[in-house]
Design an enzyme around this catalytic site. Sequence first.
Site, short mmCIF file in Angstrom:
data_model
loop_
_atom_site.label_atom_id
_atom_site.label_comp_id
_atom_site.label_asym_id
_atom_site.label_seq_id
_atom_site.Cartn_x
_atom_site.Cartn_y
_atom_site.Cartn_z
N CYS A 14 5.55 0.09 6.96
CA CYS A 14 5.41 1.02 6.81
C CYS A 14 6.40 1.38 5.69
O CYS A 14 7.93 1.71 6.50
CB CYS A 14 4.63 2.20 7.50
SG CYS A 14 4.51 4.32 6.44
N LEU A 15 6.75 1.79 4.38
CA LEU A 15 7.52 1.60 3.84
C LEU A 15 7.97 3.26 3.92
O LEU A 15 9.41 3.61 3.34
CB LEU A 15 7.55 2.58 2.26
CG LEU A 15 6.49 1.10 1.56
CD1 LEU A 15 6.25 0.98 0.29
CD2 LEU A 15 7.85 -0.27 1.64
N GLY A 62 0.69 -1.25 0.13
CA GLY A 62 0.17 -0.30 -0.60
C GLY A 62 1.32 1.23 0.03
O GLY A 62 2.15 1.34 0.47
N GLN A 110 3.68 10.05 0.32
CA GLN A 110 4.05 8.94 0.37
C GLN A 110 5.28 9.20 -0.38
O GLN A 110 6.86 8.76 -0.34
CB GLN A 110 4.05 7.36 0.98
CG GLN A 110 3.79 7.15 2.02
CD GLN A 110 3.10 5.67 2.49
OE1 GLN A 110 2.67 5.25 1.77
NE2 GLN A 110 4.50 4.49 3.19
N HIS A 133 -2.48 7.48 6.41
CA HIS A 133 -1.03 8.63 5.98
C HIS A 133 -1.97 10.17 5.31
O HIS A 133 -1.83 11.00 6.21
CB HIS A 133 -1.08 7.99 5.18
CG HIS A 133 0.47 7.22 5.19
ND1 HIS A 133 0.91 8.06 6.00
CD2 HIS A 133 0.70 5.77 5.17
CE1 HIS A 133 2.42 6.91 6.35
NE2 HIS A 133 1.77 5.52 5.45
N HIS A 190 -4.53 1.55 7.21
CA HIS A 190 -3.13 2.20 7.37
C HIS A 190 -2.80 3.89 6.89
O HIS A 190 -2.28 3.79 6.84
CB HIS A 190 -2.14 1.13 7.48
CG HIS A 190 -0.65 1.93 7.21
ND1 HIS A 190 0.40 1.48 8.41
CD2 HIS A 190 -0.13 2.46 6.42
CE1 HIS A 190 1.52 1.86 8.11
NE2 HIS A 190 1.23 2.36 7.20
N GLU A 191 -3.71 3.52 4.94
CA GLU A 191 -2.94 4.30 3.93
C GLU A 191 -4.03 5.63 4.13
O GLU A 191 -3.89 6.49 3.74
CB GLU A 191 -3.68 3.48 2.65
CG GLU A 191 -2.79 2.49 2.54
CD GLU A 191 -1.19 3.16 2.95
OE1 GLU A 191 -0.15 3.96 2.60
OE2 GLU A 191 -0.02 1.37 2.78
#
Length: 188
Positions: free
Chosen positions: A96-97, A46, A51, A142, A138-139
Amino acid sequence: MSILPITLFGDKILRKKVAKVTEINGNTVKIISDMFETMRNANGIGLAANQIGVNKQIFVIDISAVEGYESYKPIALINPKITAKSDEKSIIEEGCLSIPELRFEVARPKMINISFFDANMKEQTIEADELLARVMLHEYDHLQGVLFTDYLDEEMKKRSKKHLNKIKKRKLEIDYPVSDNTDYMLIK
Ligand code: ZN
């Protein structure tokens, strides 16, 4: 399509509630395809627009590489809105990236309804559960400027402080392109 640098913990855009998309045009389509490429290059499932430094309410998800989810199609969500959440929660380990090499269990609603616009400007509603609900929540966070580390208890926060500061200082070796930010404050 291009692989873009991923913003990291400490970058201000990750703490911003990002702006709604007002028009879906060629640029939106390009952002979405860049997001998919950037996410896949980093082996993510995701990715939210902030990001890659883009101030727009868009996130992309592809969980088809995860065992048991092979039939789930990649999806891009524009201006997403969570319209229902189950009281029942599940505890799943997340990463998380933007916060590499940190994984923690987080409790979140097990099931959600989410409405959004697709790349054809069509409004859709999905009922998601388990891993799909998890990634969407989660996204979605963000896009509100919320990171999964915000759910850690004080003890865990203390324990991850050093690692988070290392990310801010770009002292961690990361095998995908990341933003280079020199404007950060260390956690005391
Ligand atoms: Zn993330």
